[in-house]
Design a protein around this motif. Structure first.
Motif, PDB file in Angstrom:
ATOM      1  N   LEU B 421       1.934 -19.407 -68.537  1.00  0.00           N
ATOM      2  CA  LEU B 421       2.250 -19.717 -67.088  1.00  0.00           C
ATOM      3  C   LEU B 421       3.775 -19.776 -66.718  1.00  0.00           C
ATOM      4  CD1 LEU B 421       0.197 -23.108 -66.654  1.00  0.00           C
ATOM      5  CD2 LEU B 421      -0.043 -21.041 -65.209  1.00  0.00           C
ATOM      6  N   VAL B 422       4.387 -20.102 -67.895  1.00  0.00           N
ATOM      7  CA  VAL B 422       6.091 -20.253 -67.841  1.00  0.00           C
ATOM      8  C   VAL B 422       6.600 -18.662 -67.720  1.00  0.00           C
ATOM      9  CG1 VAL B 422       8.076 -20.383 -68.691  1.00  0.00           C
ATOM     10  CG2 VAL B 422       6.217 -22.295 -68.661  1.00  0.00           C
ATOM     11  N   ALA B 423       6.019 -17.584 -68.498  1.00  0.00           N
ATOM     12  CA  ALA B 423       6.511 -16.350 -68.434  1.00  0.00           C
ATOM     13  C   ALA B 423       6.191 -15.872 -66.944  1.00  0.00           C
ATOM     14  CB  ALA B 423       5.626 -15.690 -69.432  1.00  0.00           C
ATOM     15  N   GLY B 424       4.909 -16.179 -66.453  1.00  0.00           N
ATOM     16  CA  GLY B 424       4.564 -15.476 -65.163  1.00  0.00           C
ATOM     17  C   GLY B 424       5.581 -16.087 -64.064  1.00  0.00           C
ATOM     18  N   ALA B 425       5.684 -17.447 -64.155  1.00  0.00           N
ATOM     19  CA  ALA B 425       6.639 -18.008 -63.222  1.00  0.00           C
ATOM     20  C   ALA B 425       8.055 -17.371 -63.099  1.00  0.00           C
ATOM     21  CB  ALA B 425       6.735 -19.449 -63.357  1.00  0.00           C
ATOM     22  N   LEU B 426       8.630 -16.974 -64.440  1.00  0.00           N
ATOM     23  CA  LEU B 426       9.655 -16.348 -64.274  1.00  0.00           C
ATOM     24  C   LEU B 426       9.948 -14.912 -63.618  1.00  0.00           C
ATOM     25  CD1 LEU B 426      11.343 -17.140 -67.608  1.00  0.00           C
ATOM     26  CD2 LEU B 426      12.166 -18.276 -65.499  1.00  0.00           C
ATOM     27  N   ALA B 427       8.607 -14.176 -64.132  1.00  0.00           N
ATOM     28  CA  ALA B 427       8.605 -13.009 -63.559  1.00  0.00           C
ATOM     29  C   ALA B 427       8.575 -12.826 -62.193  1.00  0.00           C
ATOM     30  CB  ALA B 427       7.262 -12.331 -64.214  1.00  0.00           C
ATOM     31  N   VAL B 428       7.962 -13.923 -61.665  1.00  0.00           N
ATOM     32  CA  VAL B 428       7.855 -13.965 -60.172  1.00  0.00           C
ATOM     33  C   VAL B 428       9.305 -14.481 -59.592  1.00  0.00           C
ATOM     34  CG1 VAL B 428       6.983 -15.220 -58.189  1.00  0.00           C
ATOM     35  CG2 VAL B 428       5.438 -14.564 -59.836  1.00  0.00           C
ATOM     36  N   ALA B 429      10.012 -15.416 -60.047  1.00  0.00           N
ATOM     37  CA  ALA B 429      11.046 -15.949 -59.560  1.00  0.00           C
ATOM     38  C   ALA B 429      12.483 -15.268 -59.927  1.00  0.00           C
ATOM     39  CB  ALA B 429      11.223 -17.568 -59.764  1.00  0.00           C
ATOM     40  N   LEU B 430      12.367 -14.766 -61.240  1.00  0.00           N
ATOM     41  CA  LEU B 430      13.845 -14.273 -61.525  1.00  0.00           C
ATOM     42  C   LEU B 430      14.346 -13.101 -60.624  1.00  0.00           C
ATOM     43  CD1 LEU B 430      14.268 -14.390 -65.435  1.00  0.00           C
ATOM     44  CD2 LEU B 430      15.648 -15.650 -63.416  1.00  0.00           C
ATOM     45  N   PRO B 431      13.471 -12.051 -60.543  1.00  0.00           N
ATOM     46  CA  PRO B 431      14.105 -11.158 -59.896  1.00  0.00           C
ATOM     47  C   PRO B 431      14.239 -11.394 -58.092  1.00  0.00           C
ATOM     48  CG  PRO B 431      12.007 -10.439 -60.725  1.00  0.00           C
ATOM     49  CD  PRO B 431      12.059 -11.949 -60.877  1.00  0.00           C
ATOM     50  N   ILE B 432      13.232 -12.057 -57.583  1.00  0.00           N
ATOM     51  CA  ILE B 432      13.493 -12.436 -56.191  1.00  0.00           C
ATOM     52  C   ILE B 432      14.768 -13.576 -55.974  1.00  0.00           C
ATOM     53  CG2 ILE B 432      12.560 -14.071 -54.134  1.00  0.00           C
ATOM     54  CD1 ILE B 432       9.885 -13.075 -54.890  1.00  0.00           C
ATOM     55  N   GLY B 433      14.913 -14.402 -57.066  1.00  0.00           N
ATOM     56  CA  GLY B 433      15.892 -15.395 -56.894  1.00  0.00           C
ATOM     57  C   GLY B 433      17.150 -14.811 -57.292  1.00  0.00           C
ATOM     58  N   ILE B 434      17.551 -13.930 -58.180  1.00  0.00           N
ATOM     59  CA  ILE B 434      18.795 -13.276 -58.448  1.00  0.00           C
ATOM     60  C   ILE B 434      19.246 -12.438 -57.386  1.00  0.00           C
ATOM     61  CG2 ILE B 434      19.948 -11.871 -60.189  1.00  0.00           C
ATOM     62  CD1 ILE B 434      18.463 -12.980 -62.283  1.00  0.00           C
ATOM     63  N   ALA B 435      18.216 -11.358 -56.722  1.00  0.00           N
ATOM     64  CA  ALA B 435      18.469 -10.849 -55.810  1.00  0.00           C
ATOM     65  C   ALA B 435      18.968 -11.445 -54.375  1.00  0.00           C
ATOM     66  CB  ALA B 435      17.320  -9.833 -55.477  1.00  0.00           C
ATOM     67  N   THR B 436      18.182 -12.539 -54.242  1.00  0.00           N
ATOM     68  CA  THR B 436      18.616 -13.311 -52.971  1.00  0.00           C
ATOM     69  C   THR B 436      20.221 -13.807 -53.158  1.00  0.00           C
ATOM     70  OG1 THR B 436      16.322 -13.935 -52.667  1.00  0.00           O
ATOM     71  CG2 THR B 436      18.088 -15.169 -51.462  1.00  0.00           C
ATOM     72  N   ALA B 437      20.396 -14.298 -54.390  1.00  0.00           N
ATOM     73  CA  ALA B 437      21.551 -14.827 -54.682  1.00  0.00           C
ATOM     74  C   ALA B 437      22.622 -13.901 -54.587  1.00  0.00           C
ATOM     75  CB  ALA B 437      21.830 -15.585 -55.986  1.00  0.00           C
ATOM     76  N   ILE B 438      22.427 -12.724 -54.891  1.00  0.00           N
ATOM     77  CA  ILE B 438      23.541 -11.748 -54.945  1.00  0.00           C
ATOM     78  C   ILE B 438      23.703 -11.214 -53.554  1.00  0.00           C
ATOM     79  CG2 ILE B 438      23.802  -9.041 -55.712  1.00  0.00           C
ATOM     80  CD1 ILE B 438      22.567  -9.451 -57.985  1.00  0.00           C
ATOM     81  N   TYR B 439      22.574 -11.264 -52.860  1.00  0.00           N
ATOM     82  CA  TYR B 439      22.833 -10.796 -51.526  1.00  0.00           C
ATOM     83  C   TYR B 439      23.593 -11.928 -50.847  1.00  0.00           C
ATOM     84  CZ  TYR B 439      21.899  -9.872 -46.483  1.00  0.00           C
ATOM     85  OH  TYR B 439      22.110  -9.412 -45.248  1.00  0.00           O
ATOM     86  N   LEU B 440      23.352 -13.341 -50.828  1.00  0.00           N
ATOM     87  CA  LEU B 440      24.174 -14.102 -50.226  1.00  0.00           C
ATOM     88  C   LEU B 440      25.642 -14.205 -50.626  1.00  0.00           C
ATOM     89  CD1 LEU B 440      21.615 -17.314 -50.648  1.00  0.00           C
ATOM     90  CD2 LEU B 440      22.101 -16.020 -48.514  1.00  0.00           C
ATOM     91  N   ILE B 441      25.876 -14.083 -51.916  1.00  0.00           N
ATOM     92  CA  ILE B 441      27.288 -14.358 -52.208  1.00  0.00           C
ATOM     93  C   ILE B 441      28.149 -12.817 -52.010  1.00  0.00           C
ATOM     94  CG2 ILE B 441      28.832 -14.505 -54.165  1.00  0.00           C
ATOM     95  CD1 ILE B 441      27.494 -17.338 -53.232  1.00  0.00           C
ATOM     96  N   GLU B 442      27.470 -11.785 -52.376  1.00  0.00           N
ATOM     97  CA  GLU B 442      28.186 -10.552 -52.282  1.00  0.00           C
ATOM     98  C   GLU B 442      28.076  -9.666 -50.964  1.00  0.00           C
ATOM     99  OE1 GLU B 442      30.158  -9.914 -54.760  1.00  0.00           O
ATOM    100  OE2 GLU B 442      29.332 -11.507 -55.980  1.00  0.00           O
ATOM    101  N   TYR B 443      27.093  -9.969 -50.537  1.00  0.00           N
ATOM    102  CA  TYR B 443      26.831  -8.977 -49.192  1.00  0.00           C
ATOM    103  C   TYR B 443      27.226  -9.534 -47.995  1.00  0.00           C
ATOM    104  CZ  TYR B 443      25.439  -5.209 -51.893  1.00  0.00           C
ATOM    105  OH  TYR B 443      25.380  -4.311 -52.739  1.00  0.00           O
ATOM    106  N   THR B 444      27.366 -10.963 -47.785  1.00  0.00           N
ATOM    107  CA  THR B 444      27.291 -11.472 -46.365  1.00  0.00           C
ATOM    108  C   THR B 444      28.647 -12.658 -46.294  1.00  0.00           C
ATOM    109  OG1 THR B 444      25.812 -13.263 -47.014  1.00  0.00           O
ATOM    110  CG2 THR B 444      25.054 -11.410 -45.897  1.00  0.00           C
ATOM    111  N   ALA B 445      29.138 -12.744 -45.146  1.00  0.00           N
ATOM    112  CA  ALA B 445      29.949 -13.798 -45.159  1.00  0.00           C
ATOM    113  C   ALA B 445      28.882 -14.990 -44.479  1.00  0.00           C
ATOM    114  CB  ALA B 445      31.034 -13.459 -43.663  1.00  0.00           C
ATOM    115  N   ASP B 446      29.498 -15.939 -43.973  1.00  0.00           N
ATOM    116  CA  ASP B 446      28.945 -17.133 -43.425  1.00  0.00           C
ATOM    117  C   ASP B 446      28.505 -16.787 -42.003  1.00  0.00           C
ATOM    118  OD1 ASP B 446      27.850 -19.736 -43.626  1.00  0.00           O
ATOM    119  OD2 ASP B 446      29.465 -20.409 -42.615  1.00  0.00           O
ATOM    120  N   THR B 447      27.185 -16.160 -41.954  1.00  0.00           N
ATOM    121  CA  THR B 447      26.566 -15.688 -40.873  1.00  0.00           C
ATOM    122  C   THR B 447      25.457 -16.685 -40.516  1.00  0.00           C
ATOM    123  OG1 THR B 447      25.057 -14.170 -41.723  1.00  0.00           O
ATOM    124  CG2 THR B 447      27.286 -13.271 -40.971  1.00  0.00           C
TER     125      THR B 447
END
Lengths: 253, 633
Positions: B421-447
């Motif tokens: 269960l844990v491995a699957g949860a990570l497989a779901v959340a890690l890619p989406i989570g890290i990508a979202t965070a990178i987008y938020l911090i590196e690609y956008t200002a406060d819009t």
């Protein structure tokens, strides 16, 4: 002077949001010289410097009019590749900012991102760059140690070596010695003078002695304007503008 | 070298033999990097958008199913109805007793938790020496790491028994038991946020006060605590949000009678909370029935309450971040200076009956008492489970499947199921989570868009885990027809840990100085090259810490998986994602509540689960500590 001009601005204006930071700057920077930009805090000298390699692109509110020509090509033109500009016009910052990697990796970073993969070539570039930045002898036995373990002055020379490694033609330096002690400062100044044989150096400085010692040309800026630009000797001995004289003699600033 | 320099001078500008790249034909020709930048940016944007869509989808789905009940019986009858009896011959769906139950349990829990947390926070921030601090802080963090089903187990087996005997009641399952458990669970949240607030009060203010002859206690009471007041308020509200959203522990000890205590101060009365109702009834409700819709209505109410509470906390924290610490504390400081002046005047001092030093001794005594109670709670829980559970642990217990309804045999399939269960949860959340965070911090200002994404992430973060369970059940298990399956549980858990991963990744990206990015750009690196080679490597330890914490959380959660992924007893391991699994938390829950005579197995399971989760947290703490020491930048 035309032939030997490497960088030129024409009626350059820059705004940060509603605030205008640069007004009608026109300057011609001669090739293979050291040019100093001096002036009181907030006069726009760092802003001007950051226009030359389009680092101001990173600031969302910055807006620009006028032209900047590098060897005759407009660097703000549509077809211009900003990354290539920064390859050719390198920058060294106020505070040394080595990457949290080894000394070797710091210097090899630039060539790597521009596609160099051969180990021997990289070794060669790293050594040559470090030698040119007068750092090789101090670090040759510990190339793979973290760059953050170096002293402040060494870190700054590493940053210079790092920018040399991508073969720039111009190196912009934004108060490169302001975070360093006098001995480290003297080393960097020596280095700057020697670099001017092969590169064009533009240096922003607060320190007028530094401008007088290290540069051949000096521009004095005040409140977003370029008040005067001439040979350093001329500026310091017989400035054309009273404002320049007042600043140089320490009456304000 | 010499020769090279000479050549360089001749050619006008420097270059070494074997030029490592071609000179472009057009002066500044675009290269492939722009395309990479464009594609990566668009991809990250799409993923970040996905994160928002998920949130809106969850809310929309709950609303869609919950709105029915309001149509059927009316909003007022639903919210203010006194009788919750969904299964009777004339079913009634009034949730007022549930709302009151939730509020009562939470209020008493806060009354217990706030003083203890404040004492602990003040002790850690102001009184403890560095070495004591090193012990107490992780201890409090360990409290946060204990899975809620283990708290519930402890509560049901021991706490309710103690209450029954101590107060001579027929049953100890009560409001009081629920509140005590929730208090213990909320303490770490409140303590750590309050401690941060206290520590951020500038040193000068303490020194200023001490220099006027104030005692340490006077300084704490009149300068430090007032200066940190808004942070402390936010801490309490966050703790409250955690308490309201808690399901398993409360469900196991409150008796679950849907009544309003009579009289209203009767702490020994059983109560039933909103979360408890979902936990108990969701598993056996008929799809599409009135009862089904009523439960979704309960979930929506629960969501609204937690949103309001967390929104308030966010608002307060946001305001703190807007005002610099100095200006925040100075008002309180000036006032306290004013209050302190009489202290230094001898005539005034004589009039005092109690010497300030005596007051201080008394206050410090109370604070220490609070700390001792918190540590004792941790100690008792750990000790009970370790001492009683150690006997059950054997090779067979760890490697054999259960038999005779879990009374014999082992828990091997549950251990493996939890890992799956844990491995699957990570497989779901890690890619989406890290990508979202990178987008938020590196690609956008406060819009507006990023504010929207952040608000959605916060919303998801405050959502009670049982609501995720409900969503997973209704959408994945029933609507998409996955059935009770490993994959349904993995996705549900993944959604639950997604906000944690986004948050921690954002934080570690934000901690990378801007000067490094500039250094890379100044060498002509593209955006993606800069992110990939300069920003991500030093941010990695922080991202890993976040991932590990999420593993710990996912491994210990029961509510999100109990309707989506688990079965109580299975002799076999699942052979595909569409089969159900056993899981440690659920196994413990069923053993504790439904299988008499499995004492040994219960304690053993509790111990294994506890050790598994705590060791995961310990790893996270160690990684973080090492990382903090390593980066002296």
């Amino acid at each position: 002077m035309d032939d030997s001009t490497i960088l030129e601005t024409r009626d350059l204006n820059l705004w940060y949001g509603p605030k205008q930071a640069l007004l009608n700057i026109s300057i011609r920077v001669p090739k293979n010289t050291v040019t100093a930009l001096i002036g009181p805090s907030g006069c726009g000298k760092s802003t001007l410097l950051r226009c030359f390699n389009r680092m101001n692109d990173l600031i969302d509110s910055a807006r620009i009019t006028g032209q900047i020509l590098f060897e005759g090509d407009d660097i703000y033109a549509d077809r211009t590749d900003v990354y290539t500009i920064r390859e050719k016009i390198g920058m060294v910052f106020q505070k040394p900012n080595p990457f949290p990697k080894s000394i070797y990796e710091n210097v090899a970073y630039g060539p790597r991102i521009h596609g160099e993969r051969h180990k021997e070539m990289l070794d060669d570039i790293v050594e040559t760059s470090l030698r040119r930045a007068a750092l090789w002898d101090e670090v040759k036995d510990r190339l793979h140690e973290p760059a953050l373990a170096l002293s402040g002055g060494q870190q700054q020379r590493l940053c210079i070596a790092r920018s040399l490694a991508v073969e720039p033609r111009v190196i912009l330096m934004d108060e490169p010695c302001s975070a360093l002690d006098p001995i480290a400062t003297a080393k960097i100044e020596d280095l700057i003078i020697r670099l001017a044989r092969d590169y064009t150096v533009i240096i922003v400085t607060h320190n007028m002695q530094q401008a007088a010692r290290a540069s051949e040309y000096t521009g004095f800026m005040y409140m977003g304007r370029l008040v005067e630009f001439d040979r350093t000797q001329q500026i310091f001995e017989d400035p054309a503008e009273e404002l320049t004289e007042n600043y140089i003699t320490g009456r304000f600033g | 070298m010499k020769k090279e320099e000479a050549a360089a001078v001749q050619s006008g500008y420097p270059g070494w033999s074997g030029h490592f790249r071609r000179e472009p034909e057009v002066p500044f020709a675009r290269r492939g990097r722009h395309l990479t930048d464009l594609i990566v940016g668009k991809l990250l944007f799409i993923v970040a958008l996905l994160a928002i869509l998920i949130v809106f989808f969850i809310i929309g789905f709950l609303l869609r199913d919950g709105y029915q009940i309001v149509l059927e019986i009316g909003l007022w009858n639903f919210l203010a109805g006194m009788d919750w009896n969904p299964a009777g011959p004339t079913p009634s769906f009034g949730i007022l007793p549930l709302i009151v139950g939730t509020l009562l349990v939470t209020a008493l829990a806060m009354a217990i938790a706030v003083p203890l947390s404040m004492a602990t926070a003040i002790y850690i921030a102001e009184i403890a020496g560095p070495r004591t601090k090193e012990v107490i802080k992780p201890a409090v963090e360990l409290l946060a790491g204990i899975p809620s089903v283990v708290y519930g187990f402890f509560g049901l087996i021991l706490l309710t028994e103690w209450i029954r005997i101590l107060f001579d009641r027929p049953s100890g399952s009560s409001w009081l038991a629920g509140s005590i458990l929730l208090a213990i669970m909320a303490i770490p949240t409140i303590t750590s946020v309050a401690e941060d607030a206290l520590s951020s009060v500038p040193r000068e203010f303490r020194e200023g006060s001490l220099a006027l002859g104030a005692t340490r206690w006077q300084t704490i009471r009149r300068v430090v605590v007032p200066g940190a007041l808004s942070g402390i308020t936010a801490a309490v509200i966050l703790g409250m949000g955690r308490a309201i959203g808690e399901t398993m522990a409360v469900l196991m000890v409150t008796g679950n009678a849907a009544i309003i205590p009579e009289p209203i101060t009767n702490v020994f009365s059983p109560v039933r909370t909103l979360t408890g109702t979902l936990g108990i009834e969701m598993g056996e409700v008929a799809f599409g029935s009135m009862h089904y819709h009523a439960l979704f209505g309960v979930a929506v109410v629960l969501l609204v309450i937690t949103l309001a509470v967390n929104g308030l906390a966010r608002f307060i924290i946001h305001r703190i971040q807007m005002t610099p610490a100095r200006s925040r504390a100075s008002g309180a400081f000036m006032q306290s200076v004013h209050n302190l002046i009489p202290v230094s005047l001898p005539r005034q001092a004589k009039r005092r009956v109690i010497h300030p030093r005596t007051t201080q001794r008394f206050a410090f005594l109370l604070i220490s008492l609070g700390v001792v109670i918190v540590l004792a709670a941790l100690g008792v829980i750990l000790l009970e489970i370790i001492v009683n559970g150690a006997g059950a642990i054997s090779l067979e217990f760890l490697t054999a499947p259960p038999s005779n309804l879990g009374r014999e045999g082992g828990i091997f399939p549950a251990i493996v199921g939890t890992l799956y269960l844990v491995a699957g949860a990570l497989a779901v959340a890690l890619p989406i989570g890290i990508a979202t965070a990178i987008y938020l911090i590196e690609y956008t200002a406060d819009t507006r868009l990023t504010r929207g994404i952040r608000a959605a992430v916060d919303l998801l973060n405050g959502t009670p885990s049982i609501v995720f369970g409900l969503f997973g059940f209704a959408f994945l298990v029933l609507f998409l027809n996955f059935g009770v399956s490993l994959i349904a549980g993995q996705i549900t858990l993944g959604l639950m840990i997604l906000p944690t991963i986004i948050r921690t990744t954002e934080e570690s990206l934000r901690s990378i100085p801007k000067s490094l990015r500039e250094g890379s750009y100044a060498l002509g690196a593209s955006k993606w090259q800069t992110i990939w080679r300069v920003v991500l490597p030093p941010a990695l330890p922080g991202i890993i810490t976040g991932a590990i914490l999420s593993i710990g959380r996912a491994a210990g959660e029961t509510a999100p998986i109990m309707f989506t992924a688990v079965v109580f007893s299975s002799r076999y391991l699942p052979s595909s994602l569409s089969e159900p699994v056993m899981a440690l938390p659920y196994h413990l829950f069923i053993l504790t509540t439904s299988v008499p005579g499995a004492d040994n197995q219960k304690f053993g399971t509790a111990l294994v689960l506890l050790m598994m989760v705590l060791s995961i947290y310990l790893v996270a703490i160690l990684v973080r500590r090492r990382y903090n020491r390593a980066t002296v930048m």
